[in-house]
Design a protein around this motif. Structure first.
Motif, short mmCIF file in Angstrom:
data_model
loop_
_atom_site.label_atom_id
_atom_site.label_comp_id
_atom_site.label_asym_id
_atom_site.label_seq_id
_atom_site.Cartn_x
_atom_site.Cartn_y
_atom_site.Cartn_z
N ASP A 104 -4.93 -14.15 -5.97
CA ASP A 104 -4.75 -12.81 -6.54
C ASP A 104 -3.33 -12.32 -6.28
OD1 ASP A 104 -5.52 -10.56 -7.95
OD2 ASP A 104 -7.32 -10.22 -6.76
N PHE A 105 -2.93 -11.35 -7.10
CA PHE A 105 -1.62 -10.72 -6.99
C PHE A 105 -1.72 -9.35 -7.63
CE2 PHE A 105 2.48 -9.74 -9.05
CZ PHE A 105 3.31 -9.72 -7.93
N LEU A 106 -1.37 -8.32 -6.87
CA LEU A 106 -1.39 -6.96 -7.40
C LEU A 106 0.03 -6.46 -7.58
CD1 LEU A 106 -4.18 -5.17 -5.29
CD2 LEU A 106 -4.42 -6.48 -7.40
N LEU A 107 0.33 -5.99 -8.79
CA LEU A 107 1.60 -5.34 -9.07
C LEU A 107 1.33 -3.84 -9.17
CD1 LEU A 107 4.34 -6.41 -11.57
CD2 LEU A 107 3.61 -4.04 -11.47
N LEU A 108 1.82 -3.09 -8.19
CA LEU A 108 1.66 -1.64 -8.18
C LEU A 108 2.84 -0.96 -8.85
CD1 LEU A 108 0.29 -1.34 -4.55
CD2 LEU A 108 -0.99 -1.64 -6.67
N ASP A 109 4.00 -1.60 -8.75
CA ASP A 109 5.22 -1.17 -9.41
C ASP A 109 6.20 -2.32 -9.27
OD1 ASP A 109 7.08 0.32 -10.77
OD2 ASP A 109 6.92 2.08 -9.50
N LEU A 110 7.29 -2.27 -9.99
CA LEU A 110 8.29 -3.32 -9.84
C LEU A 110 8.84 -3.26 -8.42
CD1 LEU A 110 9.80 -5.58 -11.29
CD2 LEU A 110 11.56 -3.92 -11.90
N GLY A 111 8.73 -4.36 -7.70
CA GLY A 111 9.15 -4.42 -6.31
C GLY A 111 8.09 -3.99 -5.32
N ALA B 97 -10.12 -12.33 -3.88
CA ALA B 97 -9.83 -11.20 -4.77
C ALA B 97 -9.57 -9.95 -3.95
CB ALA B 97 -11.01 -10.96 -5.73
N ILE B 98 -8.72 -9.09 -4.52
CA ILE B 98 -8.43 -7.80 -3.89
C ILE B 98 -8.17 -6.78 -4.99
CG2 ILE B 98 -5.97 -8.34 -3.64
CD1 ILE B 98 -6.01 -6.64 -1.05
N THR B 99 -8.58 -5.55 -4.75
CA THR B 99 -8.30 -4.46 -5.68
C THR B 99 -8.12 -3.17 -4.89
OG1 THR B 99 -9.00 -3.42 -7.76
CG2 THR B 99 -10.70 -3.75 -6.09
N VAL B 100 -7.49 -2.19 -5.52
CA VAL B 100 -7.31 -0.89 -4.90
C VAL B 100 -8.40 0.04 -5.41
CG1 VAL B 100 -5.79 1.10 -4.63
CG2 VAL B 100 -4.81 -1.20 -4.72
#
Length: 511
Positions: free
Chosen positions: A246-253, A331-334
């Motif tokens: 898994d990979f979470l993109l919350l914002d660029l960077g 898996a991970i989620t907010v």
């Protein structure tokens, strides 16, 4: 009153309000929100201008008429062809003279078996397929799916396809080990594509279900704007490649990444049979990074209560495997309600909520450590891809394994478990987190079984329409299916040209 006394009295009356104003202004209000951090420009990697140029195939220039392919193509943006390999030749692209140019921005209307690019070199025509052979031959059966775009991995490719079955973007990554291709939309409405791809071919630890990967982030024109190929070292971990789940993109960077660590531990409870002197285990590790700084981290071996909750790959004697993959993060989620993390651990049969500030375990749903009183009928097994819906419900892909996939535990041949029929289900559950109770529980049978991988993506909460990626799909020829869970109606089905191809995950977005 004397003149001097009047002067001193006036001075005091002037000073006291000033002191009070300073004191009030300097004292924080108990209920005041914390001051907002100043906006910082995202710290990301910089890439040369030619980083995303599409290289031309290695062509036999003396023998025209051969058919070639490109590693990437899209109908949604300019495709910048790298012409530098033909700098000594007269070159035309689809009849347009590009001789002497380093690059050429090519527009493609459609990607299909019938459409080709003509590259003329020194007067001889060479043809390039818009649709590579490795993507050709699939079948899409649309029986009412609404417009939108499907994102998935397919052999060596990441693919974006519309509801009519036409591919609008593909990229050959040179490996079948690519994962989690998707569209990400930030809070301020910016769009980024991301995927994970294998970046080290040798196995870090044998017979463990992980791949070493890096994360690639692209802008809306498919130009790479950042890559994350290693964890940031901390007191808990050394620099290591990411892993593939898994990979979470919350914002660029601003990302949430994961990895796995081979460790020898001595904090396993004494009543559990284990290797003397320390057991070899796989530690699951999660890291939230922002502008290349670690702002949160969590490592499973710091929480010894999970050892005895493991249901698979939990041989702590290391007699059946060099390392016990006792947790197996996947898996991970907010949770948008409180912004803490909901995490899936396959080999616990559990979903776990982790505090995003302290790392503490807030609750456990399912498995041996279940805190919500799931009935036997409600128990799920080896689940994947959890998400949180608008009403707070959890949605996840319940693989439903009966027998372990890992080398341990060993199920005897005469065990009645071997006669049970495994079935994958889609589960939707709403929790009363404060009182640790189940408010509602729904399990939707699929008639199929996927022992590993798989995903579910909610598309329409009112009508209960979801997109299912079938993972390993042992008894299923479908790669992914859009289905109405209430009625069982299949709205769209994608059949791969090769049934051995596996769909790790699949998503659908409006754009």
């Amino acid at each position: 009153m004397s003149k001097n006394l009047r002067i001193w009295t006036a001075a005091i009356l002037l000073v006291i309000p000033a002191v009070l104003i300073y004191f009030i202004a300097s004292t924080p209000l108990e209920n005041a929100p914390p001051p907002e951090e100043p906006e910082q420009e995202a710290k990301v990697q910089s890439f040369p201008e030619d980083y995303d140029w599409i290289p031309l195939p290695d062509m036999d220039l003396k023998n025209p008429g051969n058919m070639y392919e490109l590693p990437s193509l899209t109908t949604e943006a300019k495709n910048v062809l790298d012409l530098r390999s033909l700098s000594d030749h007269q070159v035309q692209v689809n009849g347009e003279d590009v001789t002497g140019k380093d690059s050429y921005p090519l527009t493609v209307e459609t990607i299909s078996d019938e459409d080709f690019i003509t590259l003329t070199v020194d007067g001889k025509n060479h043809h390039i397929r818009t649709l590579p052979q490795g993507l050709s031959g699939y079948t899409v059966d649309n029986k009412g799916a609404e417009d939108g775009f499907y994102y998935f991995t397919y052999g060596d490719y990441i693919v974006k396809m519309n509801a009519s079955g036409q591919i609008v973007y593909y990229k050959n990554l040179g490996t079948a080990y690519s994962f989690d291709f998707k569209l990400n939309t930030t809070e301020d409405g910016k769009k980024y594509y991301s995927y994970l791809v294998q970046n080290r071919t040798e196995e870090k630890v044998k017979v463990i279900g992980y791949q070493t990967t890096k994360a690639v982030i692209m802008d809306e024109h498919y130009r790479v704007v950042d890559e994350v190929d290693s964890l940031i070292p901390t007191d808990l971990v050394e620099p290591e490649p990411l892993e593939n789940h898994d990979f979470l993109l919350l914002d660029l960077g601003h990302y949430v990444v994961s990895s796995y660590y081979a460790e020898t531990v001595t904090n396993i409870p004494a009543h559990i049979q284990q290797k003397p002197g320390g057991a070899n285990v796989m530690a699951a590790y999660l890291q939230e990074i922002k502008n290349q700084e670690v702002i949160w981290e969590w490592k499973s071996t710091e929480y010894p209560e999970f050892y005895e909750q493991s249901v698979e790959h939990n041989d702590f004697t290391n007699e059946h495997a060099a390392y016990a993959d006792y947790m197996h993060f996947n898996a991970i989620t907010v949770d948008p309600g409180d912004h803490h993390f909901v995490v899936s651990f396959r080999n616990l049969d559990s979903l776990v909520k982790l505090n995003r500030n302290t790392g503490e375990v807030m609750w456990i749903l399912g498995g041996k450590g279940d805190q919500f009183g799931l009935t036997e009928e409600q128990q799920f097994r080896r689940q994947h891809k959890v998400s949180v819906l608008s009403d707070g419900s959890l949605l996840f892909f319940n693989n439903g394994n009966v027998l372990p996939v890992a080398p341990y535990p060993i199920v005897p041949e005469e065990d009645p478990l071997r006669k049970e029929q495994a079935e994958t289900t889609i589960v939707k559950v709403r929790l009363d987190e404060e009182n640790k109770q189940i408010e509602s529980f729904e399990s939707f049978p699929t008639g199929h079984f996927s022992a590993t991988r798989g995903s579910v993506h909610m598309l329409d909460e009112d009508q209960n329409i979801v997109l299912i990626g079938w993972g390993s799909g042992e008894n299923n020829e479908e790669h992914f299916t859009e289905v109405n869970l209430n009625t069982g109606e299949k709205l769209l089905t994608f059949y791969p040209h090769d049934e051995d191809l596996i769909s790790y995950r699949v998503y659908k977005f409006a754009e």
